[in-house]
Design an enzyme around this catalytic site. Sequence first.
Site, PDB file in Angstrom:
ATOM      1  N   SER A  93       0.768  -1.238   0.171  1.00  7.83           N
ATOM      2  CA  SER A  93      -0.173   0.043  -0.096  1.00  7.83           C
ATOM      3  C   SER A  93       0.996   1.131  -0.048  1.00  7.83           C
ATOM      4  CB  SER A  93      -1.075  -0.039   1.288  1.00  7.83           C
ATOM      5  OG  SER A  93      -0.141   0.176   2.367  1.00  7.83           O
ATOM      6  N   GLN A 105      -4.522  -6.655  11.069  1.00  3.37           N
ATOM      7  CA  GLN A 105      -4.146  -7.260  10.011  1.00  3.37           C
ATOM      8  C   GLN A 105      -4.182  -8.919  10.162  1.00  3.37           C
ATOM      9  OE1 GLN A 105      -1.496  -6.045   6.858  1.00  3.37           O
ATOM     10  NE2 GLN A 105      -0.268  -4.819   8.641  1.00  3.37           N
ATOM     11  N   ASP A 131     -25.998  26.978  21.102  1.00  4.21           N
ATOM     12  CA  ASP A 131     -25.668  27.057  19.838  1.00  4.21           C
ATOM     13  C   ASP A 131     -26.480  28.183  19.072  1.00  4.21           C
ATOM     14  OD1 ASP A 131     -24.996  25.869  17.242  1.00  4.21           O
ATOM     15  OD2 ASP A 131     -26.368  24.358  17.078  1.00  4.21           O
TER      16      ASP A 131
HETATM   17  C1  SPV Z   1     -24.598  20.749  14.476  1.00  5.98           C
HETATM   18  O1  SPV Z   1     -24.165  19.542  14.471  1.00  5.98           O
HETATM   19  O2  SPV Z   1     -24.292  21.760  14.800  1.00  5.98           O
HETATM   20  C2  SPV Z   1     -25.621  20.778  13.270  1.00  5.98           C
HETATM   21  C3  SPV Z   1     -26.368  19.746  12.994  1.00  5.98           C
HETATM   22  O3  SPV Z   1     -25.805  21.962  12.597  1.00  5.98           O
HETATM   23  S1  SPV Z   1     -27.961  19.948  13.849  1.00  5.98           S
HETATM   24  O4  SPV Z   1     -27.560  19.756  15.381  1.00  5.98           O
HETATM   25  O5  SPV Z   1     -28.817  18.607  13.597  1.00  5.98           O
HETATM   26  O6  SPV Z   1     -28.644  21.041  13.704  1.00  5.98           O
HETATM   27 MG    MG Z   2     -24.750  23.524  13.533  1.00  9.09          MG
END
Ligand code: SPV
Ligand code: MG
Length: 669
Positions: free
Chosen positions: A247, A336, A442
Amino acid sequence: MKALILNSGLGHRMGVITKEHPKCMTEISFKNTILSRQLKMLVSFGVEEVVMTTGYYDQILVDYCDALHLPLKFMFVNNPEYATTNYIYSIYCAKELLKEDDIILMHGDLVFESQVMEAIIDSPTSCMAVSSTLPLPEKDFKAVIKDGQIEKVGIEFFDNAMAAQPLYKIKKEDWLVWLANIEKFCDNDNRKVYAENAFNEVSNRCKICPCDVKDMLCAEIDTPEDLEIVSKRVKEINERTVYMCFSTEYIHSGHVAIINKARRLGRLIIGVLSDEAISSFKRYPLIPFAERKALFENMAGVERVVEQKTLSYKENLQVLKPDYVVHGNDWCEGFQKPIRQEVCEVLATYGGKLVEYPYSNNPMYKELDAAHRAEASMPDVRRGRLRKLINMKGLVTAMEAHSGITGLIVENTKVLQDGKTYQFDAMWVSSLCDSTAKGKPDIELVDMTSRFRTIDDIMEVTTKPIIFDGDTGGLTEHFVYTVRSLERMGVSMVIIEDKTGLKKNSLFGTEVKQTQAAIPDFCEKIRAGKKAQKTKEFMICARIESLILEQGMEDALERAFAFSEAGADAIMIHSRKKDPAEIFEFVAKFREKNSTTPIVVVPTSFNTVTEAEFKERGVNVVIYANQLTRTGFPAMQDAARTILENHRAKECDDKCMSIKEIITLIPEE
Ligand code: SPV
Ligand code: MG
């Protein structure tokens, strides 16, 4: 190490064959005489000097050796009394050339296969070729063995004896003892006996061990009948084939050494692993298959190069049926091991043999590997690899990483199943997980500088392509800068979602207020991003939130076509339903009109669907978006609680990874 070849004799039992030249110049196979075969084999084992005793037709022999143009330094010693003495006296004539080195001693009429020579040369002690499987010959040499050593060699011994052939490796200290007695014999005019008669008197001080070559070819040619039998065996041996698989993307001296060993066993066929097979257990190769194949095709001694499409050797072995498979012994353990097991099973079906050589732990090769890995992690190399993988595999998988250590887990986790290795192809730098790791929601709160820092941490220790979750991409005026920065860092793809205003995580769906961007505005953002990028490999993926925000299939499709028209390199369709039906419907309807733009899915909710089914339906990228975060943090909460409950750490110990395991997770450069 010097070779001593005894070629003074008349060979009169060969009749007309030796009428015009010494016996060793008798042809044994196409283009080879007994002697040229011996000499070429010595060269292949790295011997550089040959002392050859001559007598009968000596000038013809000397001229012949010169004409072979082999990389050997010859020292010819004529035995002027060759017609009336035995080879003990030939050795006596050459004695001054034979006092400085270990020697390989052989009669000039001896034909043997390379594995015999290998066994002799590799022997840690002085040794003589014997066979535990052949019947004792009536008139030829037998060796009497006592306490694992040879006590006597001669034609007259039958008790505790094995068939023996005049092929020896003799270490200098043993040889000097034997040679001294040879000198004594000859000085006393005892020149018509075997050199072994001198050995038999000193065998307690000249320790020669038996080297059992069993039924491998190792035979003297005394008569035309011998010649016929041995020529036939040489022909069979010359037709043997050997298979090795590589490889590697570069050839170093360790590869050359094992290839040289393999080609001594027969005609060498090299299997070169396909790009796909390499990607399955290592990483996408920097050097493509065609070039790796050419590397071997241009190597001396390689007869044929074929593609090996899987890590498993089975398919190629069943077609090629090589007599030998050669490999380093490093595959006896680790991932392997089952591949090796399968090779043994396939070889057993037709009587092939596995030959393993010790794996070299030369630090230079490790350094070369590290340099190669470092090259694979360079931005220019890494960036384009995602596109290549999508084109090659049809479907690639990406796993979430939010730090150096999670990056290493995605980089190095491998599973061997049904003879195949599975690993993630790429990494997803999720906004959710990156924010979570920083203890933030978020909502595009973690700024780009900080998100880039996470990418940097991951990039520093990994080589796999990176897909970056770019949230909404922000203002178009900002997005163009983001694109250039990501590109420069070596990120392969950014995914931006068609939302505007305060972004919340999609998995909240309509439970929170979220606004979808207008199609023209989002198209404009895509266009601006595509215009800003400098390389052709970088990908901008448009993520459609219509199903998340319950805007219906028609809206999702309208957006998908508009966004790909605007230049999006891929389309991500998202859903938070457990039932994959709406994802399947979208994919089917999109594929009716667009068969090329890659489709990306994030099956966090619709997690029953397998990768194979996604692929079959036309999906190209499957992102496992948050599983390392969702498994890692509960384990930490549990550990924290356990310590609080017990007021000590002991109860937590079983839940912990050992320090040793942590160390193995983190490779040292
Ligand atoms: C994230 O992982 O931040 C995403 C995907 O945007 S979700 O959380 O499903 O929106
Ligand atoms: Mg996201």
